[in-house]
Design an enzyme around this catalytic site. Structure first.
Site, PDB file in Angstrom:
ATOM      1  N   SER A  79       4.714   2.472   7.910  1.00  9.22           N
ATOM      2  CA  SER A  79       4.354   1.440   6.941  1.00  9.22           C
ATOM      3  C   SER A  79       5.565   0.894   6.213  1.00  9.22           C
ATOM      4  O   SER A  79       6.349   1.645   5.635  1.00  9.22           O
ATOM      5  CB  SER A  79       3.393   2.018   5.894  1.00  9.22           C
ATOM      6  OG  SER A  79       2.074   1.956   6.313  1.00  9.22           O
ATOM      7  N   HIS A  89       0.814  -1.220   0.000  1.00  3.22           N
ATOM      8  CA  HIS A  89       0.000   0.000   0.000  1.00  3.22           C
ATOM      9  C   HIS A  89       0.843   1.263   0.000  1.00  3.22           C
ATOM     10  O   HIS A  89       0.333   2.353  -0.236  1.00  3.22           O
ATOM     11  CB  HIS A  89      -0.995  -0.008   1.169  1.00  3.22           C
ATOM     12  CG  HIS A  89      -0.407   0.276   2.512  1.00  3.22           C
ATOM     13  ND1 HIS A  89      -0.030  -0.717   3.395  1.00  3.22           N
ATOM     14  CD2 HIS A  89      -0.122   1.433   3.152  1.00  3.22           C
ATOM     15  CE1 HIS A  89       0.435  -0.179   4.502  1.00  3.22           C
ATOM     16  NE2 HIS A  89       0.401   1.139   4.376  1.00  3.22           N
ATOM     17  N   ASP A 116      -0.041  -7.523   1.333  1.00  2.00           N
ATOM     18  CA  ASP A 116       0.479  -6.162   1.504  1.00  2.00           C
ATOM     19  C   ASP A 116       2.002  -6.135   1.579  1.00  2.00           C
ATOM     20  O   ASP A 116       2.588  -5.407   2.380  1.00  2.00           O
ATOM     21  CB  ASP A 116      -0.123  -5.484   2.739  1.00  2.00           C
ATOM     22  CG  ASP A 116      -0.083  -3.957   2.624  1.00  2.00           C
ATOM     23  OD1 ASP A 116       0.243  -3.461   1.533  1.00  2.00           O
ATOM     24  OD2 ASP A 116      -0.353  -3.285   3.624  1.00  2.00           O
TER      25      ASP A 116
END
Length: 485
Positions: A226, A121, A151
């Site tokens: 992230s 993402h 992911d």
């Protein structure tokens, strides 16, 4: 959404360091047998510093700055979870997004050739990727492969990449709840930020995809973390920090390193992941269901349905069969069966150990290739060329409709071409097309995909007008007349 996260563990550790000497001094006259906190040697034990560990690995942790095409399906597939990609990308949910979003995530170098692991993402739809290192160097980067269902993404640094520091993927299966972990990343743009905590839980299903098997930690992680690494105390990466509970405190999730290691060869070689498939619907076997089915086991996966012409159907699998192991590996739940099958090679043969009508038996099945059920596969080059041609001719960018968006927005159509961008002053704007609309018909014929509509636009005669039927989320259907220059 406002997020209240755990204060840095260093503050808590500092409180412990201050408290221990006071406690030891106050208890010197108390017998050791009555003081379980007092060291047996009656000497205060200094807490070990994480500084040597951090110094040995932080050079391989990088900041990932991305400019990417905005996705209408970004965020919110699970309202309790947040993918914590930092930076801009549009206003609050429900407002029109900008065609390009900017953000800053994290990653880590696993190979001296410049291979970097991060989250899908973070780099999905990337127009440009810039990687910044702790030593001040920066590189442009390109996507090598990505897997939306877990992911995970692999990118490669461009240019001269001599002398790159690297870190090693460790054994996530060897981690125990309560083991110490360290997170390093780029929260809120604060490069090389370090936090520590413990492994809070294993095998968490946060309902973000069919292969959820997350590690849970209370190490402080925030937007911008992230794709960053979660380390064990050996300096090995045991997880990729991926999600947090929206509004929660000290609840973060990481993709386990053993899953990442299983995906890496395909990501590097093919750019995507191909998975094996049985073609069944499943649910967990509970103790109550086991009793009702008169089974001698309490864990397994119940077959709730068998897809027509699937590998399972061809092998003779039936509804209400209870699978308890595959190729000798115990199956504890439906999710565990799904993950185990996915990591096998399509076309290979597996042996299922199952109960049918209370009797145990074995069944051999030749596994198939999992279809792209979510419509999340990498777009083929032909499709990308078609989109660019439609944008150049009438000023509209299109993409295939994400099934999750259909469910979330209450649309009637499961097929169509999603409008993702409209150029100002273009024929598409004159036709009152807007991002978020879905074109479901062109000249009274169904539109099944973005490529199909783009092909129609590309072949339309100059000066002609295309009659489009569009659907607006929760707003009904309307006609639009698109003039082709």
């Amino acid at each position: 959404m406002t997020k209240r996260l755990t204060p840095p563990r260093s503050a808590l550790a500092g409180a412990l360091i201050l408290a221990l000497p006071v406690l030891t001094h106050a208890q010197t006259s108390t017998p050791a047998s009555n003081n379980p906190l007092q060291p047996a040697t009656r000497e205060a034990q200094a807490l070990p510093s994480l500084a040597p560990l951090v110094e040995s690995v932080k050079g391989a942790v990088v900041n990932v700055d991305v400019q990417a095409k905005a996705s209408m399906s970004e965020g919110g597939e699970n309202p309790l979870m947040d993918r914590f990609f930092g930076g801009g990308g549009g206003g609050p949910r429900g407002q029109r997004r900008e065609p390009v979003r900017q953000g800053a995530g994290s990653g880590f170098i696993i190979d001296s050739k410049g291979l970097v692991l991060t989250n899908n993402h973070v780099v999905e739809g990337a127009v440009s990727i810039r990687v910044r290192m702790d030593d001040g160097r920066s590189f442009d980067a390109e996507i090598v492969g990505r897997d939306p269902l877990t992911d995970v993404a692999l990118i490669r640094l461009k240019g001269k990449v001599d002398g790159l520091p690297t870190v090693k993927l460790g054994d996530s299966d060897g981690m125990r709840v309560g083991d110490w972990v360290v997170a390093i990343g780029n929260p809120f743009g604060l490069a090389s930020s370090v936090s520590s905590g413990i492994l809070s839980a294993r095998a968490r299903d946060i309902h973000s995809g069919p292969y959820d098997d997350f590690l849970q930690t209370d190490a402080a992680i925030n937007p911008g973390n992230s794709g960053g690494p979660l380390f064990n105390l050996k300096g090995e990466v045991v997880g990729i920090n991926t999600a947090i509970v929206g509004g929660g405190t000290g609840i973060g999730f990481a993709v386990p390193s053993n899953l990442v290691k299983a995906l890496l060869p395909q990501l590097e070689k093919d750019g995507a992941v191909t998975r094996a498939w049985l073609g069944i619907g499943i649910q967990d076997l509970t103790s109550d269901l086991a009793k009702a089915l008169a089974l001698p086991v309490n864990t397994g996966a119940i077959v709730s349905e068998v897809n027509d012409n699937s590998p399972a159907a061809k092998a003779g699998l039936r509804s209400d069969d209870v699978i308890v192991s595959i190729d000798g590996r115990k199956v504890g739940s439906g999710g565990e069966l799904t993950r185990t099958v996915a990591l096998k090679k399509p076309g290979s043969t597996s042996t299922l150990d199952l109960f049918r009508d209370g009797k145990r038996q074995e069944l051999k099945v030749q596994l198939g290739t999992r279809p792209d059920l979510e419509g999340l596969g990498l777009r083929q080059k032909k499709g990308a060329e078609s989109e660019e041609s439609s944008k150049a001719r009438v000023g509209v960018s299109l993409s295939n409709l994400d099934p999750r968006m259909v469910e979330r927005t209450g649309m009637k159509s499961a097929k169509g071409a999603l409008v993702t961008d409209v150029l100002p002053g273009s024929p598409a704007e004159s036709a009152e097309l807007e991002p978020g609309m879905v074109v479901v018909e062109v000249d009274r014929k169904p539109v099944n995909s973005a490529e199909e509509l783009a092909k129609t636009i590309r072949k339309a005669p100059a000066g002609s007008t295309l009659l489009l039927r569009v659907e607006v989320p929760r707003g009904g259907r309307y006609l639009r007349a698109l003039r082709v220059p």
